[in-house]
Motif scaffolding. Structure first.
Motif, short mmCIF file in Angstrom:
data_model
loop_
_atom_site.label_atom_id
_atom_site.label_comp_id
_atom_site.label_asym_id
_atom_site.label_seq_id
_atom_site.Cartn_x
_atom_site.Cartn_y
_atom_site.Cartn_z
N GLY A 116 0.83 -1.20 0.00
CA GLY A 116 0.00 0.00 0.00
C GLY A 116 0.86 1.24 0.00
O GLY A 116 2.07 1.18 -0.18
N ALA A 117 0.20 2.37 0.17
CA ALA A 117 0.89 3.66 0.24
C ALA A 117 0.53 4.32 1.57
O ALA A 117 -0.61 4.20 2.04
CB ALA A 117 0.47 4.55 -0.92
N ALA A 118 1.50 4.98 2.15
CA ALA A 118 1.27 5.66 3.43
C ALA A 118 0.13 6.65 3.29
O ALA A 118 0.07 7.41 2.34
CB ALA A 118 2.55 6.36 3.87
N GLY A 119 -0.80 6.60 4.22
CA GLY A 119 -1.93 7.51 4.22
C GLY A 119 -3.14 7.04 3.43
O GLY A 119 -4.21 7.63 3.54
N ASP A 120 -2.99 6.01 2.60
CA ASP A 120 -4.14 5.49 1.84
C ASP A 120 -5.08 4.74 2.77
O ASP A 120 -4.65 4.18 3.79
CB ASP A 120 -3.69 4.53 0.73
CG ASP A 120 -3.25 5.26 -0.53
OD1 ASP A 120 -3.31 6.51 -0.54
OD2 ASP A 120 -2.85 4.58 -1.48
N ASP A 121 -6.36 4.71 2.41
CA ASP A 121 -7.32 3.99 3.23
C ASP A 121 -7.55 2.56 2.72
O ASP A 121 -8.38 1.85 3.26
CB ASP A 121 -8.65 4.76 3.31
CG ASP A 121 -9.31 4.92 1.95
OD1 ASP A 121 -8.61 4.80 0.93
OD2 ASP A 121 -10.52 5.18 1.91
N LYS A 122 -6.79 2.15 1.69
CA LYS A 122 -6.90 0.78 1.18
C LYS A 122 -5.51 0.22 0.93
O LYS A 122 -4.59 0.95 0.57
CB LYS A 122 -7.70 0.75 -0.13
CG LYS A 122 -9.17 1.07 0.05
CD LYS A 122 -9.94 0.78 -1.23
CE LYS A 122 -11.39 1.14 -1.03
NZ LYS A 122 -12.23 -0.01 -0.90
N VAL A 123 -5.39 -1.09 1.13
CA VAL A 123 -4.14 -1.80 0.85
C VAL A 123 -4.47 -3.09 0.11
O VAL A 123 -5.59 -3.60 0.20
CB VAL A 123 -3.35 -2.13 2.14
CG1 VAL A 123 -2.83 -0.88 2.81
CG2 VAL A 123 -4.19 -2.95 3.11
N ASN A 124 -3.49 -3.60 -0.63
CA ASN A 124 -3.65 -4.89 -1.30
C ASN A 124 -3.17 -5.99 -0.36
O ASN A 124 -2.08 -5.88 0.21
CB ASN A 124 -2.85 -4.95 -2.60
CG ASN A 124 -3.46 -4.10 -3.69
OD1 ASN A 124 -4.66 -4.19 -3.93
ND2 ASN A 124 -2.65 -3.28 -4.33
N VAL A 125 -3.96 -7.05 -0.24
CA VAL A 125 -3.62 -8.15 0.65
C VAL A 125 -3.51 -9.44 -0.16
O VAL A 125 -4.40 -9.77 -0.95
CB VAL A 125 -4.67 -8.33 1.77
CG1 VAL A 125 -4.32 -9.51 2.66
CG2 VAL A 125 -4.81 -7.05 2.59
N THR A 126 -2.39 -10.14 0.02
CA THR A 126 -2.18 -11.44 -0.60
C THR A 126 -1.97 -12.44 0.53
O THR A 126 -1.14 -12.22 1.41
CB THR A 126 -0.95 -11.41 -1.53
OG1 THR A 126 -1.14 -10.39 -2.50
CG2 THR A 126 -0.76 -12.74 -2.23
N PHE A 127 -2.73 -13.52 0.50
CA PHE A 127 -2.67 -14.53 1.56
C PHE A 127 -2.28 -15.86 0.94
O PHE A 127 -2.99 -16.39 0.09
CB PHE A 127 -4.03 -14.63 2.25
CG PHE A 127 -4.11 -15.65 3.34
CD1 PHE A 127 -3.27 -15.60 4.43
CD2 PHE A 127 -5.04 -16.68 3.28
CE1 PHE A 127 -3.35 -16.53 5.45
CE2 PHE A 127 -5.13 -17.62 4.29
CZ PHE A 127 -4.27 -17.55 5.38
N ARG A 128 -1.13 -16.36 1.34
CA ARG A 128 -0.60 -17.63 0.82
C ARG A 128 -0.58 -17.66 -0.70
O ARG A 128 -0.96 -18.63 -1.33
CB ARG A 128 -1.38 -18.80 1.38
CG ARG A 128 -1.22 -18.95 2.88
CD ARG A 128 -1.94 -20.15 3.44
NE ARG A 128 -1.73 -20.19 4.87
CZ ARG A 128 -2.56 -20.76 5.72
NH1 ARG A 128 -3.65 -21.34 5.28
NH2 ARG A 128 -2.30 -20.75 6.99
N GLY A 129 -0.16 -16.54 -1.28
CA GLY A 129 -0.03 -16.45 -2.73
C GLY A 129 -1.31 -16.13 -3.48
O GLY A 129 -1.31 -16.00 -4.69
N VAL A 130 -2.44 -16.00 -2.77
CA VAL A 130 -3.73 -15.70 -3.40
C VAL A 130 -4.11 -14.27 -3.08
O VAL A 130 -4.23 -13.90 -1.92
CB VAL A 130 -4.83 -16.66 -2.89
CG1 VAL A 130 -6.18 -16.30 -3.49
CG2 VAL A 130 -4.47 -18.10 -3.20
N SER A 131 -4.30 -13.47 -4.13
CA SER A 131 -4.68 -12.07 -3.92
C SER A 131 -6.10 -12.01 -3.39
O SER A 131 -7.02 -12.59 -3.96
CB SER A 131 -4.58 -11.29 -5.22
OG SER A 131 -5.07 -9.98 -5.03
N LEU A 132 -6.29 -11.29 -2.30
CA LEU A 132 -7.61 -11.09 -1.73
C LEU A 132 -8.15 -9.69 -2.05
O LEU A 132 -9.15 -9.26 -1.49
CB LEU A 132 -7.59 -11.32 -0.22
CG LEU A 132 -7.19 -12.73 0.23
CD1 LEU A 132 -7.18 -12.81 1.74
CD2 LEU A 132 -8.13 -13.77 -0.36
#
Length: 157
Positions: A116-132
């Motif tokens: 993610g980026a500092a200050g953003d209200d959203k982040v990308n999450v990847t769990f065990r190689g699977v993008s959520l």
């Protein structure tokens, strides 16, 4: 909901098979003939038409199939998100925070990757190689990021 549950009802399928076994047998013979004799992409178009014809004949609509697939997909994603949040809490102490110098960051643990980026209200999450996908920064996620900042990546890595 009722239409989706009837899609998985074994009694419905059993009754359908008993009543339409001749049509199903003919369709299977056609499928095997098409698969064995036709060697082009047309083969798969014909196979799809035969299978779609069987579904239409059986009374199952594409909407019901799509609904069932959506329900299973949504349930799986929800389960993965819940599990990822639990792992996030457990692995926060092992998280390694890497700042990219342009305001973006990457946090990695054995099972998670958060970008993610500092200050953003959203982040990308990847769990065990699977993008959520993109997640809103909730209290849990904020706590995870704050804990990870305490463990910066070694310089040069």
């Amino acid at each position: 909901m009722g239409a989706v549950s009837s899609l998985f009802d074994t009694q419905v399928w059993s009754q359908f098979l008993r009543e339409n076994w001749i049509i199903i047998a003919v369709a299977l013979v056609l499928l095997f003939a098409v698969i064995n004799l036709v060697k082009t992409m047309l083969k798969w178009a014909i196979v799809i038409l035969i299978v779609a014809g069987l579904f239409i004949y059986s009374g199952i609509t594409i909407d019901q199939i799509g609904g069932a697939v959506s329900k299973v997909t949504d349930g799986t994603v929800d389960t993965l998100k819940t599990e990822a949040q639990e792992v996030m809490l457990k692995e926060a102490r092992d998280a390694v925070y890497t700042s990219n110098g342009d305001g973006t960051f990457v946090i990695t643990t054995p099972n998670l990757k958060v970008t993610g980026a500092a200050g953003d209200d959203k982040v990308n999450v990847t769990f065990r190689g699977v993008s959520l996908g993109k997640w809103n920064v909730t209290d849990t996620l904020k706590g995870f990021i704050d804990e990870a900042r305490k463990h910066p990546a070694p310089a040069g890595s």
